[in-house]
Scaffold this active site. Structure first.
Site, PDB file in Angstrom:
ATOM      1  N   SER A  96      46.318  38.219  24.348  1.00 55.83           N
ATOM      2  CA  SER A  96      47.298  37.150  24.585  1.00 55.83           C
ATOM      3  C   SER A  96      47.956  36.741  23.269  1.00 55.83           C
ATOM      4  O   SER A  96      48.958  36.031  23.261  1.00 55.83           O
ATOM      5  CB  SER A  96      46.624  35.935  25.237  1.00 55.83           C
ATOM      6  OG  SER A  96      45.487  35.539  24.485  1.00 55.83           O
ATOM      7  N   GLU A 122      40.727  36.523  36.656  1.00 54.21           N
ATOM      8  CA  GLU A 122      41.993  35.870  36.286  1.00 54.21           C
ATOM      9  C   GLU A 122      42.867  35.637  37.517  1.00 54.21           C
ATOM     10  O   GLU A 122      43.260  36.574  38.216  1.00 54.21           O
ATOM     11  CB  GLU A 122      42.749  36.716  35.234  1.00 54.21           C
ATOM     12  CG  GLU A 122      44.062  36.054  34.812  1.00 54.21           C
ATOM     13  CD  GLU A 122      44.600  36.504  33.466  1.00 54.21           C
ATOM     14  OE1 GLU A 122      43.925  37.264  32.751  1.00 54.21           O
ATOM     15  OE2 GLU A 122      45.726  36.077  33.142  1.00 54.21           O
TER      16      GLU A 122
HETATM   17  O1  KIV Z   1      44.020  37.919  26.249  1.00 57.49           O
HETATM   18  C1  KIV Z   1      43.449  36.903  26.650  1.00 57.49           C
HETATM   19  O2  KIV Z   1      43.535  35.823  26.069  1.00 57.49           O
HETATM   20  C2  KIV Z   1      42.638  37.030  27.867  1.00 57.49           C
HETATM   21  C3  KIV Z   1      42.163  35.770  28.524  1.00 57.49           C
HETATM   22  C4  KIV Z   1      43.290  35.057  29.123  1.00 57.49           C
HETATM   23  C5  KIV Z   1      41.094  36.017  29.502  1.00 57.49           C
HETATM   24  O3  KIV Z   1      42.405  38.108  28.318  1.00 57.49           O
END
Ligand code: KIV
Length: 257
Positions: free
Chosen positions: A44, A177
């Site tokens: 993310s 998710e």
């Molecule tokens: O990349 C991320 O932050 C994630 C979480 C949202 C679980 O995979």
């Protein structure tokens, strides 16, 4: 088995919630490490740090670089690292990349998003003593259009089957998710390994959020994000004060020498 992982699994048995947040830097990780069970270096970072529209362009070097920063602050929590899109296309490639991430960063585990039959990759990684966290539901590396997952019977059965295959492959936990409440509850009840929810109701063994979202810093606030503070406003206030001070020659005064 890694003692930190054992403790995470035990939390499900003891019905103690597992607390997780993301970090991409040493400064944030230092604060999180005192309080949470799991710190995730998530892909993310693509959206949050690099302003990209999806997570697809994050590569293994990006992940390693940020994990090296985060790792400097990790004393007690479990450090999990996302395997970027394209780094686990087949068993050999996944093994090579996961080993590289672990060797360079000394993280505790890697996370893989579910796609087709890649529970077989999880099985191979676990066989090679690499702890793995699974990830099902809305998996941003593979799904384009956002939708709550598991709202139909067919989707629910597929999610249950995927979750069980991932558990059987040896994953020590699994991120759910954006699952429907019902799907999250059923899967959490049917698995022995802990489920970590994001946008998937309270019926999970633990919760994760993107830290910048819950701090009010990312500008991305879907319904499932609770903003615990508006850091954007707080930082802006400080920046405005500093700007005013510099312009009025009020900073630096003699006391700062
Ligand atoms: O990349 C991320 O932050 C994630 C979480 C949202 C679980 O995979």
């Amino acid at each position: 088995m890694n003692i930190k992982i054992k403790k995470i699994i035990l939390k499900k048995k003891n019905k103690t919630k597992i607390v997780c947040l993301t970090a991409y830097s040493k400064s944030i990780a230092k604060i999180l490490d005192k309080h949470v069970d799991i710190v995730l270096v998530g892909d993310s970072m693509a959206n949050v740090l690099y302003g990209q529209k999806n997570t697809h362009k994050i590569n293994i070097e990006n992940i390693i670089q940020h994990t090296l920063s985060v790792k400097q602050s990790i004393k007690k929590s479990l450090l999990v690292v996302d395997m970027p899109k394209g780094t686990y296309k087949n068993i050999n490639y996944a093994l090579k990349n996961a080993r590289n991430i672990i060797k360079k960063t000394k993280c505790d585990a890697v996370k893989l998003e579910n796609f087709q039959n890649n529970y077989k990759i999880i099985k191979e990684l676990v066989k090679n003593k690499i702890p793995v966290m699974g990830h099902i539901g809305f998996t941003p590396q593979f799904k384009k259009k956002f939708k709550i997952q598991g709202t139909s019977k067919k989707e629910l059965l597929k999610l249950i089957s995927d979750a069980k295959l991932i558990e059987k492959a040896g994953a020590f936990s699994i991120v759910l998710e954006c699952l429907s409440i019902n799907s999250a509850r059923i899967i959490t009840n049917q698995l022995k390994i802990p489920t970590i929810g994001i946008g998937s109701s309270k019926y999970c063994d633990g919760q994760i959020l993107v830290t910048d979202d819950m701090l009010g810093l990312s500008g991305f606030y879907p319904k499932f994000v609770k903003k615990y503070v508006n850091l954007e406003r707080i930082i802006e206030k400080a920046v405005k004060k500093y700007t005013r001070d510099v312009k009025k020659n009020k900073f630096p005064t003699i006391s700062y020498f």
